[in-house]
Design a protein around this motif. Structure first.
Motif, short mmCIF file in Angstrom:
data_model
loop_
_atom_site.label_atom_id
_atom_site.label_comp_id
_atom_site.label_asym_id
_atom_site.label_seq_id
_atom_site.Cartn_x
_atom_site.Cartn_y
_atom_site.Cartn_z
N UNK A 9 0.82 -1.22 0.00
CA UNK A 9 0.00 0.00 0.00
C UNK A 9 0.85 1.27 0.00
N UNK A 10 1.99 1.22 0.72
CA UNK A 10 2.85 2.40 0.82
C UNK A 10 3.73 2.55 -0.43
N UNK A 11 4.26 1.44 -0.95
CA UNK A 11 5.24 1.52 -2.03
C UNK A 11 4.66 1.48 -3.44
N UNK A 12 3.52 0.83 -3.62
CA UNK A 12 2.92 0.74 -4.97
C UNK A 12 2.70 2.11 -5.64
N UNK A 23 12.03 8.50 2.20
CA UNK A 23 12.09 8.52 3.67
C UNK A 23 10.68 8.48 4.25
N UNK A 24 9.77 9.23 3.66
CA UNK A 24 8.38 9.23 4.13
C UNK A 24 7.78 7.82 4.04
N UNK A 25 8.10 7.09 2.99
CA UNK A 25 7.61 5.72 2.84
C UNK A 25 8.13 4.83 3.96
N UNK A 26 9.40 4.96 4.29
CA UNK A 26 9.95 4.16 5.40
C UNK A 26 9.27 4.53 6.72
N UNK A 27 9.04 5.80 6.93
CA UNK A 27 8.37 6.23 8.16
C UNK A 27 6.94 5.67 8.23
N UNK A 28 6.25 5.63 7.10
CA UNK A 28 4.89 5.07 7.07
C UNK A 28 4.89 3.56 7.33
N UNK A 29 5.87 2.87 6.77
CA UNK A 29 5.96 1.42 6.99
C UNK A 29 6.24 1.12 8.46
N UNK A 30 7.10 1.95 9.08
CA UNK A 30 7.38 1.86 10.52
C UNK A 30 7.76 0.43 10.94
N UNK A 31 8.76 -0.12 10.26
CA UNK A 31 9.21 -1.50 10.49
C UNK A 31 9.90 -1.64 11.85
N UNK A 32 9.56 -2.72 12.54
CA UNK A 32 10.19 -3.09 13.81
C UNK A 32 10.76 -4.49 13.67
N UNK A 33 11.70 -4.83 14.53
CA UNK A 33 12.33 -6.15 14.48
C UNK A 33 11.28 -7.26 14.63
N UNK A 34 10.29 -7.03 15.46
CA UNK A 34 9.23 -8.04 15.66
C UNK A 34 8.42 -8.30 14.39
N UNK A 35 8.42 -7.37 13.45
CA UNK A 35 7.69 -7.54 12.19
C UNK A 35 8.39 -8.51 11.25
N UNK A 36 9.65 -8.80 11.50
CA UNK A 36 10.47 -9.55 10.56
C UNK A 36 10.60 -11.02 10.97
N UNK A 37 9.58 -11.79 10.65
CA UNK A 37 9.61 -13.23 10.93
C UNK A 37 10.56 -13.91 9.95
N UNK A 38 11.15 -15.00 10.35
CA UNK A 38 12.08 -15.77 9.53
C UNK A 38 13.17 -14.90 8.89
N UNK A 39 13.78 -14.08 9.71
CA UNK A 39 14.88 -13.26 9.26
C UNK A 39 16.05 -14.17 8.89
N UNK A 40 16.64 -14.02 7.71
CA UNK A 40 17.75 -14.90 7.34
C UNK A 40 18.95 -14.69 8.25
#
Length: 188
Positions: A9-12, A23-40
């Protein structure tokens, strides 16, 4: 809404995004470590392992899980973007390159969890986890990286790498799209 749907929704809608748009897109996504399941897990003998989270013709979003190794000095081809430190701390060294001379380190900066830093087109830098932290970073580039140049300061060489190679000297011959012999002396 799932994380994948939120990212889409943010990047399309982005078309030739500016520095501020990214930068605004990254702020909207607001990624946290807990969001990243199965991190390689970091790859053995490599500075990081990466996972592509999203890509279209305009942008790509990657997450990187770092080992304690530093990546090689590199640019991002004709792409520009932002790097967000999700966890740990980063030591980022910035270089100046003139023609085919060896890159010269200008300065370094530390970036800690929650901080963002910008990577301009053709800018050369290298990164590593600092203070033995477990570093995870999020990278948003436009357009998707292609034609990245990686430098080997000891070999006095650079090469343009294939899109499946990271910021290190390629292991496979097919990953070296073009090898460039550099002049030893940096000329300001």
């Amino acid at each position: 809404m799932t994380l994948t749907a939120k990212i889409k929704n943010v990047l399309d809608p982005l078309k030739s995004p500016s520095k501020a748009d990214l930068k605004n897109a990254l702020l909207q996504i607001d990624m946290k470590l807990d969001d990243l399941a199965q991190l390689p897990e970091p790859s053995e003998g490599k500075p990081y392992n990466r996972k592509l989270l999203y890509k279209n013709e305009e942008v790509e979003l990657l997450v990187m899980n770092w080992s304690q190794l530093e990546c090689a000095p590199h640019d991002h081809g004709n792409s520009h973007g932002w790097i967000q430190v999700i966890s740990g701390s980063s030591l980022n060294s910035v270089y100046e390159v003139k023609g085919d001379s060896l890159p010269k380190e200008l300065f370094y900066q530390y970036h800690h969890k929650g901080q963002y830093f910008y990577a301009p087109k053709k800018a050369v830098h290298k990164m590593k986890a600092s203070n033995h932290t477990d570093m995870v970073t999020l990278h948003l580039y436009s357009p998707p990286i292609s034609g990245m140049r990686v430098y080997d300061l000891e070999k006095c060489a650079a090469c343009v790498v294939s899109d499946d190679c990271g910021a290190w000297w390629p292991d496979e011959q097919y990953q070296k799209l073009k090898e460039i012999k550099l002049t030893k002396k940096y000329t300001p």
